[in-house]
Design an enzyme around this catalytic site. Structure first.
Site, short mmCIF file in Angstrom:
data_model
loop_
_atom_site.label_atom_id
_atom_site.label_comp_id
_atom_site.label_asym_id
_atom_site.label_seq_id
_atom_site.Cartn_x
_atom_site.Cartn_y
_atom_site.Cartn_z
N TYR A 101 -5.97 -1.01 4.73
CA TYR A 101 -6.00 -1.76 3.46
C TYR A 101 -6.25 -3.22 3.75
CZ TYR A 101 -4.55 -4.16 -0.74
OH TYR A 101 -4.54 -4.98 -1.85
N GLU A 189 -10.35 -6.49 -3.13
CA GLU A 189 -9.60 -5.49 -2.37
C GLU A 189 -10.54 -4.45 -1.77
OE1 GLU A 189 -5.67 -3.71 -3.99
OE2 GLU A 189 -7.21 -2.25 -4.46
#
Ligand code: GDP
Ligand code: MN
Length: 382
Positions: A101, A189
């Site tokens: 992530y 993101e």
């Protein structure tokens, strides 16, 4: 404003972040053609502006162009969380050996953007934050200095990234930061950023939220807005310059002023109710704006009662009352309405509403209690 995955990834690519080869399709036939171009094995990804597409069956691997066509047919006829799928992204499939992530958002408390990374990628980061917060590595970015190389290296170490990937990871982190800053984003993101089985780093998924207040200086980005898929209530609200956010409760709120709206929501909760929305009609709203706001509230099927809390300053209570009457005439609501009008021309406003079958209230506490009582099933609290 939310961007679709494919839009976010196209922006990322401009900043040197590797993304899979792929294109958008609106028909199953196009999906098959793209799969042929990409050499067969592809992933078909629904493009809707909600999370959890994977779990909902909106992301599937196809082994060949024929399979791609069939899966695209299915996904293009789906609805995910109430949103129809009108486009799919057809990307070359990746063989994943690790999911990471990587994201940036604003940390309001620190008054700086914060970069976050985790070796537990792929799943929702909120879930990681809840169950294993120690797996999230954070570093604040000074907006004037930008992301420094040592910070990217610290993150690489923090997430146990093998050394051979450090250089490219720094480049990706830096690209993400520049994309975030240049676009006036509030979130950028990559989840997952993957290491493939042949040791490449690729951004498989992308998500960006842009600051609406800065869109005026990004004409090109403003044009990416997907009116088709955005909630119609939000489009209407924007058209009339209303600040509107839909929530999960059943008491619709119409208030002038953001602070007063927050207070109204708090007081509804204090008396055991749940607000259905945040709606600030702003200062000096005329009757047309009030009518638009009322219609937006009343089209939400969850709304079981409406609470109007108007503090007349620049806004005149009689104007508000006129707007309410226009809206009532058009929408003919069946839900109870509680109204509290105070301030400029309050008396005129009340007179206008006298025949409209409304529950009046003198204080905010009184109004909130009456609204909460109105949504309770008959017999309880009456
Ligand atoms: P999200 O569910 O909306 O976050 O969509 P993602 O694009 O993140 O996809 C969800 C998951 O599907 C990823 O975490 C991967 O595990 C998997 N996935 C996505 N693309 C591929 C791919 O090309 N190959 C493989 N094997 N899995 C993929
Ligand atoms: Mn994802």
């Amino acid at each position: 404003m939310k961007l679709h995955e494919y839009q976010s990834k196209q922006i990322f690519a401009r900043y040197g972040i590797p993304i899979p080869k792929g294109r958008i399709a609106t028909t199953a036939d196009e999906a098959r053609t793209i799969a042929i171009e990409l050499g067969g094995r592809v992933v078909i990804k629904s493009q809707v502006l909600v999370g959890g597409r994977g779990k909902a069956g909106g992301i599937r691997l196809a082994k060949d162009p024929h399979d791609a066509e069939e899966i695209a047919t299915q996904i293009l006829s789906m609805e995910i969380k109430g949103l129809p799928v009108r486009k799919v992204l057809v990307d070359e499939a990746a063989n994943i050996s690790k999911e990471i992530y990587l994201g940036i958002t604003n940390d309001r408390a620190a008054r700086k953007p914060v970069m976050m990374a985790s070796s537990a990628g792929g799943v929702e980061i909120e879930e990681v934050a809840r169950t294993t917060p120690e797996k999230i590595i954070k570093t604040h970015i000074d907006p004037l200095l930008g992301l420094k190389d040592y910070q990217a290296r610290d993150i690489s170490i923090g997430i146990d990234l093998p050394k051979q990937h450090w250089k490219l990871f720094s480049q990706i982190a830096n690209g993400l930061w520049r994309a975030y800053q240049d676009c006036d984003a509030t979130l950028a993101e990559i989840n997952p950023l993957v290491i493939t089985d042949d040791n490449r780093l690729i951004a498989l998924d992308g998500k960006m939220l842009l600051d609406d207040n800065a869109l005026f200086r990004h004409q090109d980005l403003a044009e990416l807005r997907d009116l088709d898929i955005e909630a119609s209530a939000e489009i209407e609200a924007r058209k009339y310059g209303l600040s509107f956010i839909k929530l999960d409760g059943d008491i619709g709120c119409m208030v002038n002023g953001a602070g007063l709206a927050m207070t109204t929501m708090d007081i509804i909760k204090l008396f055991g109710g749940e607000p259905a929305n945040f709606l600030d009609i702003g200062g000096g709203a005329g009757s047309d704006k009030v009518a638009a706001a009322m219609k937006i509230i009343l089209t939400d099927p969850n709304v079981k009662a409406v609470l109007l809390n108007i503090f007349g300053g620049i806004t005149r209570c009689d104007e508000v009352a006129r707007g309410i009457l226009v809206a009532l005439d058009e929408v003919k609501p069946k839900v109870p309405m509680v109204v509290r009008l105070v301030g400029t021309n309050a008396e005129e406003g009340r007179q206008l509403l006298l025949d409209a079958n409304m529950i009046t209230a003198d204080t905010l506490a009184d109004a909130a209690q009456k609204a909460v009582r109105a949504v309770q099933p008959l017999g309880i609290g009456r």
